[in-house]
Motif scaffolding. Structure first.
Motif, PDB file in Angstrom:
ATOM      1  N   THR A 126       0.833  -1.190   0.000  1.00  9.96           N
ATOM      2  CA  THR A 126       0.000   0.000   0.000  1.00  9.96           C
ATOM      3  C   THR A 126       0.868   1.240   0.000  1.00  9.96           C
ATOM      4  OG1 THR A 126      -0.075  -0.042   2.393  1.00  9.96           O
ATOM      5  CG2 THR A 126      -1.843  -1.159   1.205  1.00  9.96           C
ATOM      6  N   GLU A 127       1.929   1.152   0.689  1.00  8.73           N
ATOM      7  CA  GLU A 127       2.824   2.304   0.698  1.00  8.73           C
ATOM      8  C   GLU A 127       3.328   2.605  -0.696  1.00  8.73           C
ATOM      9  OE1 GLU A 127       2.803   3.386   4.697  1.00  8.73           O
ATOM     10  OE2 GLU A 127       3.672   4.327   2.959  1.00  8.73           O
ATOM     11  N   GLN A 128       3.689   1.571  -1.347  1.00  5.56           N
ATOM     12  CA  GLN A 128       4.277   1.810  -2.648  1.00  5.56           C
ATOM     13  C   GLN A 128       3.264   2.295  -3.639  1.00  5.56           C
ATOM     14  OE1 GLN A 128       6.089  -1.853  -3.576  1.00  5.56           O
ATOM     15  NE2 GLN A 128       7.855  -1.502  -2.261  1.00  5.56           N
ATOM     16  N   ASN A 129       2.069   1.827  -3.479  1.00  7.44           N
ATOM     17  CA  ASN A 129       1.074   2.239  -4.456  1.00  7.44           C
ATOM     18  C   ASN A 129       0.645   3.664  -4.238  1.00  7.44           C
ATOM     19  OD1 ASN A 129       1.168  -0.236  -5.566  1.00  7.44           O
ATOM     20  ND2 ASN A 129      -0.581  -1.034  -4.435  1.00  7.44           N
ATOM     21  N   GLY A 130       0.622   4.046  -3.017  1.00  8.16           N
ATOM     22  CA  GLY A 130       0.070   5.353  -2.723  1.00  8.16           C
ATOM     23  C   GLY A 130       0.993   6.484  -3.115  1.00  8.16           C
ATOM     24  N   ASN A 131       0.516   7.652  -2.886  1.00 10.70           N
ATOM     25  CA  ASN A 131       1.318   8.828  -3.185  1.00 10.70           C
ATOM     26  C   ASN A 131       1.863   9.393  -1.905  1.00 10.70           C
ATOM     27  OD1 ASN A 131       0.628   8.555  -5.807  1.00 10.70           O
ATOM     28  ND2 ASN A 131      -1.147   9.874  -5.659  1.00 10.70           N
ATOM     29  N   ALA A 132       2.855  10.137  -2.049  1.00 14.11           N
ATOM     30  CA  ALA A 132       3.500  10.685  -0.865  1.00 14.11           C
ATOM     31  C   ALA A 132       3.185  12.151  -0.737  1.00 14.11           C
ATOM     32  CB  ALA A 132       5.004  10.492  -0.964  1.00 14.11           C
ATOM     33  N   LYS A 133       2.959  12.520   0.468  1.00 15.98           N
ATOM     34  CA  LYS A 133       2.812  13.942   0.754  1.00 15.98           C
ATOM     35  C   LYS A 133       3.750  14.256   1.890  1.00 15.98           C
ATOM     36  CE  LYS A 133      -0.820  16.319  -0.999  1.00 15.98           C
ATOM     37  NZ  LYS A 133      -2.089  16.979  -0.924  1.00 15.98           N
ATOM     38  N   ALA A 134       3.732  15.485   2.259  1.00 20.11           N
ATOM     39  CA  ALA A 134       4.658  15.864   3.316  1.00 20.11           C
ATOM     40  C   ALA A 134       4.325  15.144   4.598  1.00 20.11           C
ATOM     41  CB  ALA A 134       4.609  17.364   3.526  1.00 20.11           C
ATOM     42  N   ALA A 135       3.101  14.932   4.856  1.00 20.17           N
ATOM     43  CA  ALA A 135       2.747  14.209   6.067  1.00 20.17           C
ATOM     44  C   ALA A 135       3.171  12.769   5.931  1.00 20.17           C
ATOM     45  CB  ALA A 135       1.249  14.301   6.283  1.00 20.17           C
ATOM     46  N   ASN A 136       3.706  12.274   6.956  1.00 19.69           N
ATOM     47  CA  ASN A 136       4.110  10.875   6.899  1.00 19.69           C
ATOM     48  C   ASN A 136       3.226  10.065   7.804  1.00 19.69           C
ATOM     49  OD1 ASN A 136       4.903  12.022   9.180  1.00 19.69           O
ATOM     50  ND2 ASN A 136       6.984  11.223   9.199  1.00 19.69           N
ATOM     51  N   ASP A 137       1.984  10.314   7.700  1.00 24.05           N
ATOM     52  CA  ASP A 137       1.066   9.591   8.571  1.00 24.05           C
ATOM     53  C   ASP A 137       1.104   8.110   8.312  1.00 24.05           C
ATOM     54  OD1 ASP A 137       0.287  12.093   9.263  1.00 24.05           O
ATOM     55  OD2 ASP A 137      -1.206  12.153   7.692  1.00 24.05           O
ATOM     56  N   ARG A 193       6.060  20.310  -0.123  1.00 23.79           N
ATOM     57  CA  ARG A 193       4.763  20.954  -0.128  1.00 23.79           C
ATOM     58  C   ARG A 193       4.533  21.633  -1.463  1.00 23.79           C
ATOM     59  NH1 ARG A 193       2.276  23.885   4.902  1.00 23.79           N
ATOM     60  NH2 ARG A 193       0.193  24.169   4.091  1.00 23.79           N
ATOM     61  N   GLY A 194       3.369  21.415  -1.991  1.00 29.22           N
ATOM     62  CA  GLY A 194       3.019  22.077  -3.240  1.00 29.22           C
ATOM     63  C   GLY A 194       3.598  21.423  -4.467  1.00 29.22           C
ATOM     64  N   GLN A 195       4.171  20.264  -4.301  1.00 26.61           N
ATOM     65  CA  GLN A 195       4.734  19.594  -5.462  1.00 26.61           C
ATOM     66  C   GLN A 195       3.882  18.404  -5.836  1.00 26.61           C
ATOM     67  OE1 GLN A 195       8.761  18.610  -4.940  1.00 26.61           O
ATOM     68  NE2 GLN A 195       9.475  20.693  -5.291  1.00 26.61           N
ATOM     69  N   ALA A 196       4.047  18.021  -7.056  1.00 28.17           N
ATOM     70  CA  ALA A 196       3.287  16.866  -7.526  1.00 28.17           C
ATOM     71  C   ALA A 196       3.730  15.621  -6.787  1.00 28.17           C
ATOM     72  CB  ALA A 196       3.507  16.697  -9.028  1.00 28.17           C
ATOM     73  N   THR A 197       2.797  14.737  -6.646  1.00 28.93           N
ATOM     74  CA  THR A 197       3.097  13.606  -5.782  1.00 28.93           C
ATOM     75  C   THR A 197       2.973  12.260  -6.458  1.00 28.93           C
ATOM     76  OG1 THR A 197       0.802  13.544  -5.090  1.00 28.93           O
ATOM     77  CG2 THR A 197       2.313  14.868  -3.764  1.00 28.93           C
ATOM     78  N   ASP A 198       2.765  12.225  -7.711  1.00 24.85           N
ATOM     79  CA  ASP A 198       2.687  10.894  -8.316  1.00 24.85           C
ATOM     80  C   ASP A 198       4.082  10.319  -8.423  1.00 24.85           C
ATOM     81  OD1 ASP A 198       2.900  11.513 -11.801  1.00 24.85           O
ATOM     82  OD2 ASP A 198       3.276  12.910 -10.161  1.00 24.85           O
ATOM     83  N   SER A 199       4.099   9.040  -8.595  1.00 28.14           N
ATOM     84  CA  SER A 199       5.365   8.332  -8.466  1.00 28.14           C
ATOM     85  C   SER A 199       6.358   8.761  -9.538  1.00 28.14           C
ATOM     86  CB  SER A 199       5.134   6.829  -8.538  1.00 28.14           C
ATOM     87  OG  SER A 199       4.486   6.506  -9.750  1.00 28.14           O
ATOM     88  N   HIS A 200       5.840   9.054 -10.697  1.00 30.02           N
ATOM     89  CA  HIS A 200       6.771   9.416 -11.763  1.00 30.02           C
ATOM     90  C   HIS A 200       7.481  10.720 -11.464  1.00 30.02           C
ATOM     91  CE1 HIS A 200       5.749   6.174 -14.353  1.00 30.02           C
ATOM     92  NE2 HIS A 200       4.474   6.437 -14.295  1.00 30.02           N
ATOM     93  N   SER A 201       6.701  11.666 -11.026  1.00 31.07           N
ATOM     94  CA  SER A 201       7.345  12.949 -10.768  1.00 31.07           C
ATOM     95  C   SER A 201       8.309  12.848  -9.606  1.00 31.07           C
ATOM     96  CB  SER A 201       6.302  14.021 -10.518  1.00 31.07           C
ATOM     97  OG  SER A 201       5.499  13.641  -9.432  1.00 31.07           O
ATOM     98  N   LEU A 202       7.987  11.992  -8.655  1.00 29.19           N
ATOM     99  CA  LEU A 202       8.914  11.821  -7.546  1.00 29.19           C
ATOM    100  C   LEU A 202      10.206  11.203  -8.021  1.00 29.19           C
ATOM    101  CD1 LEU A 202       6.738  10.744  -4.546  1.00 29.19           C
ATOM    102  CD2 LEU A 202       8.279  12.659  -4.674  1.00 29.19           C
ATOM    103  N   ALA A 203      10.077  10.228  -8.860  1.00 27.57           N
ATOM    104  CA  ALA A 203      11.290   9.613  -9.393  1.00 27.57           C
ATOM    105  C   ALA A 203      12.099  10.639 -10.165  1.00 27.57           C
ATOM    106  CB  ALA A 203      10.926   8.438 -10.288  1.00 27.57           C
TER     107      ALA A 203
END
Lengths: 187, 575
Positions: free
Chosen positions: B344-355, B381-391
């Motif tokens: 689930t972690e991997q599938n999800g998107n990341a935000k600043a919160a690390n809940d 904060r304010g950045q795109a969070t999909d996996s591609h952009s993170l990579a």
């Protein structure tokens, strides 16, 4: 990182050994041959000082040993390591790289039609222009660094770093030797 | 399950008895590989811990755990039989836990005393089961424990894990465990039980690497932890608030995870513990929910490496600033719960919160560690969070980091900003260097018609050249070259080294070749394509060194034969 003096020492040692072997194998070379031999031995010596850890060194040795004439020289310079350096790592690296290149080419060909229309950015977006410039430059850089075509951008920059350092050391040593020889000859 | 153990260990280490823990660990380090000694020391340490602290009933548990925590590291560090030693420790721990939990009134001292007094007898009978394979040990220990105490009847719940039954089944134990590991009692007990559903054999082995990794990671990543803690503390805690339904607890969670950094002392708060504990047993469902909203992007390297702790996160050190501490712990959970959560972690998107990660956190107690095998990224904060952009972002940052190195390397790149221009400069520099090599090789070819490097000749020439002639030969290209002002100090030897900034020359060799080379360092060739020598200062230094060398070296050494000089000199060459 090793101190530069160590690197230079190693380079000089290997280089002089290579030059010795050059001169022993073939006498009366013309100037161009001499220059080629000098350069080759210098490059190989520099590449072998990296001990196969970097991509550019492996590629350089591979390119040098492709030519039949130079292969003996390369092997002599490298000595016992030659088999290890040339055969194992380079071949594997080349295989992988070739596959990658082939797949990239296929991909590019499939998207080629779309790209040809966009070879010069029509839209005056600064970002797209910048991206295009960067892409052009990286292509040039890839052509400069030995074995650069096989690398992605991240590796390319790392290899460039290492290559620049090695080149600098090589230039320094060669320069000193050249001037020393000049001095000797003049006086 | 091993999270529980580690978490508890962490809690113990933090919350109390730092000095006793240290003393215990020191005691541990004194261990030899002998089993008897090991257990004996453990026992004595345990005993000492109890005496040192005026703790209540639960404290022996804590100190036992701490001693157990320290022992694997110590024994790992020192022992040649890490497996057996650690297993013994672990089983000791299990035994003692069982004993403590089940014997409300039995003081640990009384338990220990027989150990101390009848070392050979007790420990042997205690140890010999441990020598045999794990499952057998535990079963024997279990039977021993059962013989001593009455099980509250939960033994049937874990039929496969007799060893775990004694302490896992005890609600008193669970309470104590909860108190120290921030689990609330009843609700988590089920989760605890389920999570403890590893085989007895698995448990010690699983416990070990986690503890080790905790140790190693904490030791090695102290710096980044501090950075992470301080950096991440402020922005993320703010963002945690509006995020979820569990915002309150999330905030505490975030604070907790930050607080696990050494600076922050908030860890022991009970109210935070309870809030955290609520998160954990909810388990996968909550995690999934959280992750859909705020999850983390992770590039996982093959799980086989999950337990490799000391692998340097040097490359990731930069990413450490963004690293989510908790995900590092997840890498250690190969347990049942781990897989689902990680997916689930991997599938999800990341935000600043690390809940999402805090759900898994036992790392509430642990210090934030840079991951060993994952590249952890947190979207700003304010950045795109999909996996591609993170990579992409990770990639870009790596590239920019390396470009900075290049900036230092390539002269004249300091003022330049922007990738394209810098690449331009780099290309120019590389091209010029390559051309210099060509030119120099051509020059050498002309200078040496016979392709021999006559070191002897070089030497002999140097000998006769007066020092005064050198300045004429020198033509400095770069105005910044300090060649001349240094002058010639022939009698100076090693002190010249102090002036060398770039090159790390530390030895003077009497080699003639060396002398020749050094002497001519001062000569400067005209730069090619406007690029000056990268190290003008170096040349000047060498020239000074050279003078002394020529004076000293040549006087002492006779010019050797060609081969000889090469052979001898090559070893000692320094430039």
């Amino acid at each position: 990182m090793r101190p530069p003096s160590l690197l230079k020492q190693e380079f000089l040692k290997k280089w002089i050994m290579g030059l010795q072997r050059c001169s022993s194998t073939k006498k009366n070379m013309n100037i161009l041959e001499r220059k080629k031999a000098i350069k080759l031995s210098a490059d190989v010596a520099m590449a072998s000082s990296r001990n196969g850890t970097t991509c550019w060194s492996r590629a350089l040795i591979a390119n040098a040993s492709k030519d039949g004439n130079d292969k003996h020289l390369v092997e002599q310079i490298l000595g016992p390591e030659s088999e290890r350096l040339i055969v194992k790592k380079v071949s594997i690296g080349a295989l992988v790289c070739n596959k990658r290149i082939r797949s990239k080419k296929i991909l590019k060909r499939s998207c080629g039609i779309r790209r040809t229309r966009k070879c010069v950015p029509q839209v005056a977006l600064a970002s797209s222009i910048a991206k295009w410039l960067v892409r052009k430059r990286t292509q040039v850089l890839k052509s400069l660094i030995p074995g650069g075509e096989f690398m992605n951008e991240v590796c390319l920059i790392k290899e460039t770093l290492d290559y620049i350092i090695s080149l600098r050391a090589q230039v320094d040593v060669m320069r000193s030797l050249a001037s020393a020889s000049e001095q000797v000859n003049h006086s | 399950m091993e999270k529980d153990k580690v978490f508890m260990a962490e809690g113990l280490n933090r919350a109390a008895a730092q000095p006793t823990w240290n003393s215990c660990s020191f005691g541990m380090e004194m261990q030899t590989n002998e089993l008897n000694c090991a257990t004996e020391q453990v026992g004595s340490c345990f005993f000492n811990c109890n005496l040192d602290n005026s703790m209540d009933q639960s404290d022996p548990f804590e100190s036992a755990l701490s001693s157990m925590v320290s022992s694997p590291a110590a024994s790992n560090a020192g022992s040649t039989l890490p497996g057996s030693g650690d297993n013994i420790m672990i089983r000791e721990l299990i035994g003692r836990l069982g004993n403590i939990c089940n014997s409300g009134d039995i003081s640990p001292q009384s338990f220990i005393k027989p150990n101390n007094n009848n070392n050979s007898a007790n420990t042997s009978c205690y140890i010999t089961p441990l020598n045999s394979p794990p499952k057998l040990n535990l079963s024997m220990m279990d039977s021993r424990i059962r013989g001593n105490f009455n099980l509250p009847g939960l033994g049937n719940q874990l039929p496969n894990h007799p060893s775990l039954a004694p302490f896992s089944a005890d609600p008193g134990f669970a309470e104590r465990a909860a108190r120290f590991s921030c689990f609330s009692s009843s609700r988590n007990f089920g989760a605890l039980n389920g999570q403890l559903g590893l085989t007895g054999a698995e448990f010690p082995q699983r416990l070990l690497p986690t503890m080790d990794s905790v140790k190693f990671s904490r030791v090695s990543n102290n710096q980044s932890i501090k950075v992470t803690g301080s950096q991440v503390n402020v922005p993320d805690s703010n963002e945690n608030l509006p995020q979820d339904g569990n915002s309150g607890s999330d905030k505490k969670n975030s604070r907790l995870s930050r607080s696990s950094s050494p600076e922050n002392a908030e860890f022991g708060d009970s109210k935070e513990e309870s809030s955290v504990s609520q998160q954990i047993p909810v388990g996968d469902s909550s995690i999934k929910r959280q992750n859909d909203a705020n999850a983390r992007k992770r590039k996982s390297i093959p799980r086989g490496k999950a337990k490799e702790t000391p692998s340097p996160a040097a490359a990731d050190a930069k990413v450490a600033a963004e690293i989510d501490e908790s995900t590092a712990k997840r890498s250690k959970q190969d347990g049942a719960a781990g897989n689902a959560k990680e997916k689930t972690e991997q599938n999800g998107n990341a935000k600043a919160a690390n809940d999402g990660n805090q759900k898994q956190s036992k790392e509430n107690a642990k210090p934030p560690e840079p991951p060993k095998d994952y590249i952890h990224v947190r979207a700003r904060r304010g950045q795109a969070t999909d996996s591609h952009s993170l990579a992409e972002r990770v990639r870009r940052e790596k590239i920019s980091e390396r470009m900075k190195f290049l900036q230092d390397l390539v002269p004249g790149c300091n003022k330049v900003t922007g990738k394209a221009v810098m690449l331009d400069e780099i290309i120019n520099y590389v091209q010029s260097l390559q051309r210099q090599v060509e030119f120099l090789s051509m020059k050498l070819a002309t200078v040496n018609p016979r392709m021999d490097i006559n070191m002897e000749a070089l030497l002999s020439k140097d000998m006769f050249q007066s020092r005064g002639s050198l300045p004429h030969a020198l033509y400095s290209v770069d105005s910044s070259e300090p060649g001349f002002p240094f002058g010639y100090q022939p009698q100076q030897g090693l002190p010249l080294n102090s002036r060398i900034s770039n090159n790390t020359e530390t030895q003077f060799s009497m080699n003639p070749l060396n002398a020749a080379l050094r002497k001519t360092q001062g000569l400067q060739l005209p730069p090619i394509d406007g690029f000056t020598d990268a190290n003008p200062k170096v040349a000047s230094f060498w020239e000074d060194d050279l003078q002394s060398i020529v004076q000293m070296g040549f006087g002492q050494n006779q010019p050797q034969s060609y081969q000889g000089s090469i052979a001898a000199g090559l070893v000692k060459i320094e430039l």
